[in-house]
Design a protein around this motif. Structure first.
Motif, PDB file in Angstrom:
ATOM      1  N   SER A  27       0.826  -1.210   0.000  1.00  7.48           N
ATOM      2  CA  SER A  27       0.000   0.000   0.000  1.00  7.48           C
ATOM      3  C   SER A  27       0.859   1.258   0.000  1.00  7.48           C
ATOM      4  O   SER A  27       0.402   2.332  -0.391  1.00  7.48           O
ATOM      5  CB  SER A  27      -0.927   0.012   1.216  1.00  7.48           C
ATOM      6  N   LEU A  28       2.132   1.112   0.430  1.00 10.89           N
ATOM      7  CA  LEU A  28       3.068   2.228   0.416  1.00 10.89           C
ATOM      8  C   LEU A  28       3.914   2.257  -0.855  1.00 10.89           C
ATOM      9  O   LEU A  28       4.849   3.058  -0.963  1.00 10.89           O
ATOM     10  CB  LEU A  28       3.990   2.141   1.639  1.00 10.89           C
ATOM     11  N   GLY A  29       3.579   1.398  -1.805  1.00  6.97           N
ATOM     12  CA  GLY A  29       4.225   1.443  -3.113  1.00  6.97           C
ATOM     13  C   GLY A  29       5.368   0.482  -3.327  1.00  6.97           C
ATOM     14  O   GLY A  29       6.022   0.521  -4.379  1.00  6.97           O
ATOM     15  N   TYR A  30       5.644  -0.409  -2.370  1.00  7.32           N
ATOM     16  CA  TYR A  30       6.749  -1.353  -2.526  1.00  7.32           C
ATOM     17  C   TYR A  30       6.350  -2.488  -3.476  1.00  7.32           C
ATOM     18  O   TYR A  30       5.219  -2.979  -3.432  1.00  7.32           O
ATOM     19  CB  TYR A  30       7.145  -1.938  -1.173  1.00  7.32           C
ATOM     20  N   GLU A  31       7.312  -2.909  -4.311  1.00  4.82           N
ATOM     21  CA  GLU A  31       7.112  -4.009  -5.242  1.00  4.82           C
ATOM     22  C   GLU A  31       8.242  -5.028  -5.089  1.00  4.82           C
ATOM     23  O   GLU A  31       9.346  -4.683  -4.662  1.00  4.82           O
ATOM     24  CB  GLU A  31       7.071  -3.493  -6.688  1.00  4.82           C
ATOM     25  N   GLN A  32       7.978  -6.273  -5.463  1.00  5.37           N
ATOM     26  CA  GLN A  32       8.967  -7.332  -5.271  1.00  5.37           C
ATOM     27  C   GLN A  32      10.166  -7.143  -6.200  1.00  5.37           C
ATOM     28  O   GLN A  32      10.018  -6.904  -7.396  1.00  5.37           O
ATOM     29  CB  GLN A  32       8.347  -8.702  -5.515  1.00  5.37           C
ATOM     30  N   LEU A  33      11.367  -7.278  -5.613  1.00  6.84           N
ATOM     31  CA  LEU A  33      12.614  -7.191  -6.371  1.00  6.84           C
ATOM     32  C   LEU A  33      13.291  -8.553  -6.508  1.00  6.84           C
ATOM     33  O   LEU A  33      13.872  -8.858  -7.544  1.00  6.84           O
ATOM     34  CB  LEU A  33      13.577  -6.220  -5.686  1.00  6.84           C
ATOM     35  N   SER A  34      13.252  -9.365  -5.442  1.00  6.54           N
ATOM     36  CA  SER A  34      13.897 -10.676  -5.484  1.00  6.54           C
ATOM     37  C   SER A  34      13.319 -11.555  -4.393  1.00  6.54           C
ATOM     38  O   SER A  34      12.472 -11.118  -3.600  1.00  6.54           O
ATOM     39  CB  SER A  34      15.420 -10.545  -5.317  1.00  6.54           C
ATOM     40  N   ILE A  35      13.790 -12.796  -4.350  1.00  5.79           N
ATOM     41  CA  ILE A  35      13.288 -13.752  -3.371  1.00  5.79           C
ATOM     42  C   ILE A  35      14.438 -14.617  -2.861  1.00  5.79           C
ATOM     43  O   ILE A  35      15.318 -15.024  -3.621  1.00  5.79           O
ATOM     44  CB  ILE A  35      12.178 -14.634  -3.990  1.00  5.79           C
ATOM     45  N   ASP A  36      14.464 -14.859  -1.551  1.00  6.32           N
ATOM     46  CA  ASP A  36      15.358 -15.842  -0.936  1.00  6.32           C
ATOM     47  C   ASP A  36      14.490 -17.025  -0.511  1.00  6.32           C
ATOM     48  O   ASP A  36      13.370 -16.843  -0.032  1.00  6.32           O
ATOM     49  CB  ASP A  36      16.054 -15.270   0.304  1.00  6.32           C
ATOM     50  N   VAL A  37      15.035 -18.221  -0.677  1.00  8.22           N
ATOM     51  CA  VAL A  37      14.277 -19.425  -0.354  1.00  8.22           C
ATOM     52  C   VAL A  37      15.102 -20.295   0.584  1.00  8.22           C
ATOM     53  O   VAL A  37      16.302 -20.484   0.383  1.00  8.22           O
ATOM     54  CB  VAL A  37      13.917 -20.222  -1.627  1.00  8.22           C
ATOM     55  N   GLN A  38      14.446 -20.797   1.608  1.00 11.94           N
ATOM     56  CA  GLN A  38      15.092 -21.746   2.512  1.00 11.94           C
ATOM     57  C   GLN A  38      14.631 -23.149   2.152  1.00 11.94           C
ATOM     58  O   GLN A  38      13.431 -23.416   2.026  1.00 11.94           O
ATOM     59  CB  GLN A  38      14.743 -21.443   3.967  1.00 11.94           C
ATOM     60  N   TYR A  39      15.611 -24.054   1.986  1.00 12.27           N
ATOM     61  CA  TYR A  39      15.329 -25.433   1.589  1.00 12.27           C
ATOM     62  C   TYR A  39      15.635 -26.370   2.759  1.00 12.27           C
ATOM     63  O   TYR A  39      16.582 -26.181   3.506  1.00 12.27           O
ATOM     64  CB  TYR A  39      16.191 -25.830   0.397  1.00 12.27           C
ATOM     65  N   ARG A  40      14.806 -27.412   2.855  1.00 12.01           N
ATOM     66  CA  ARG A  40      14.982 -28.455   3.874  1.00 12.01           C
ATOM     67  C   ARG A  40      14.788 -29.822   3.225  1.00 12.01           C
ATOM     68  O   ARG A  40      14.035 -29.953   2.246  1.00 12.01           O
ATOM     69  CB  ARG A  40      13.952 -28.269   5.003  1.00 12.01           C
ATOM     70  N   HIS A  41      15.450 -30.815   3.768  1.00 14.48           N
ATOM     71  CA  HIS A  41      15.305 -32.165   3.240  1.00 14.48           C
ATOM     72  C   HIS A  41      13.858 -32.618   3.361  1.00 14.48           C
ATOM     73  O   HIS A  41      13.216 -32.410   4.396  1.00 14.48           O
ATOM     74  CB  HIS A  41      16.218 -33.141   3.983  1.00 14.48           C
ATOM     75  N   ARG A  42      13.331 -33.197   2.299  1.00 15.75           N
ATOM     76  CA  ARG A  42      11.938 -33.670   2.313  1.00 15.75           C
ATOM     77  C   ARG A  42      11.763 -34.721   3.386  1.00 15.75           C
ATOM     78  O   ARG A  42      12.561 -35.661   3.504  1.00 15.75           O
ATOM     79  CB  ARG A  42      11.539 -34.248   0.972  1.00 15.75           C
ATOM     80  N   ARG A  43      10.725 -34.554   4.164  1.00 17.18           N
ATOM     81  CA  ARG A  43      10.435 -35.525   5.225  1.00 17.18           C
ATOM     82  C   ARG A  43       9.707 -36.726   4.620  1.00 17.18           C
ATOM     83  O   ARG A  43       8.773 -36.578   3.837  1.00 17.18           O
ATOM     84  CB  ARG A  43       9.576 -34.886   6.331  1.00 17.18           C
ATOM     85  N   SER A  44      10.132 -37.904   5.008  1.00 15.64           N
ATOM     86  CA  SER A  44       9.509 -39.138   4.470  1.00 15.64           C
ATOM     87  C   SER A  44       8.222 -39.458   5.206  1.00 15.64           C
ATOM     88  O   SER A  44       7.972 -38.968   6.292  1.00 15.64           O
ATOM     89  CB  SER A  44      10.486 -40.301   4.590  1.00 15.64           C
TER      90      SER A  44
END
Length: 291
Positions: free
Chosen positions: A274-291
């Motif tokens: 609402s203050l005018g910010y737009e997405q520039l990039s993304i960081d992603v956290q990965y974890r081992h898939r749980r069985s």
């Protein structure tokens, strides 16, 4: 480089700080995003290092730490000149174990990072968005506040109040919520710190209700961290602090502003957009898939 370069590990990365900064700078130049976050670079002594060297030069490195709950968190990078040779996978395997496979941050979620995650059976479990926008003349206006409330710059006397409130506001946040006096002092000793860019909101009794800490880097200013006391939520104080920060940026000649926000924080995202910010990039956290 040998076909199977050896991986060395030590309990503290601090002794190789200059080399780590050099490889991080090379990756930043090539990728447009740093492979390590600021907290990592400010506390290398608390990171375990797994390194691959070629002729005495650091060409790949993983930095990890034990979060104390059985979780190992890490980041890794391969020098741009040595990629596509399987070094990232070898580093991941070196710091992984069946009992505690690490959770890894992929800053920018670059193709190489997502390919490594897929090859090792990792899934995305957390996202951190970077948002930004220009500073405009519309940001110059004064910030209206309810009667009895004031916004003033940080002083040494505010440290304990800030740390106490920050721990409450970010009690479920694994990085920001762990900030302590040593961490605060480390940030206050950086080149970018300016107490006048650290805005505190208090009521008429002096109680700290919120804060907006700005991090200035050349023409861009990051909203480093913003928080509101739970009992003060719903009164528009987050917006007031954001607007005060934008006003400060405009007054000091900044041209761009950015911030980081959790991808699932819908309330904060709504405010920032609402203050005018737009997405520039993304960081992603990965974890081992749980069985």
């Amino acid at each position: 480089m040998p076909e199977t370069p050896e991986i060395s590990t030590t309990a503290s990365a601090d002794a190789r700080g200059d080399e780590i900064r050099a490889i991080a700078d090379a990756a930043l130049s090539a990728d447009g995003v740093s492979p390590f976050n600021e907290d990592t670079m400010l506390s290398l002594d608390a990171r375990r290092i797994a390194a691959i060297d070629d002729s005495g030069q650091l060409v790949a490195v993983a930095l990890t730490r034990d979060l104390g709950d059985g979780t190992v968190e890490g980041e890794l990078v391969v020098h741009p000149a040595h990629r596509r040779a399987g070094l990232g996978g070898r580093l991941y395997d070196a710091v992984s174990s069946a009992e505690a496979p690490p959770v890894l941050w992929a800053h920018g979620n670059l193709p190489g990072a997502s390919a490594l995650a897929e090859s090792r059976g990792l899934e995305a479990v957390r996202t951190l968005l970077k948002l930004g926008r220009p500073i405009t003349d519309a940001d110059a206006g004064a910030t209206p506040l309810p009667d009895g409330l004031t916004i003033a710059p940080f002083t040494d006397a505010d440290a304990d109040d800030f740390l106490a409130l920050n721990a409450i506001v970010f009690r479920s946040h694994p990085e920001q919520g762990a900030l302590d006096a040593a961490g605060l002092d480390a940030r206050r000793s950086t080149d970018w710190f300016d107490a006048d860019d650290f805005l505190l909101l208090r009521d008429e009794d002096g109680a700290l209700l919120g804060y907006n800490w700005l991090k200035r880097e050349v023409d861009e200013v990051e909203i480093y961290v913003v928080g509101i006391a739970p009992e003060a939520a719903g009164r528009g104080l987050g917006r007031a602090l954001m607007q005060a920060g934008l006003q400060r940026m405009h007054a000091t000649g900044a041209s761009e502003t950015s911030l980081y926000v959790e991808g699932d924080n819908t309330a904060a995202l709504a405010l920032y957009r609402s203050l005018g910010y737009e997405q520039l990039s993304i960081d992603v956290q990965y974890r081992h898939r749980r069985s």
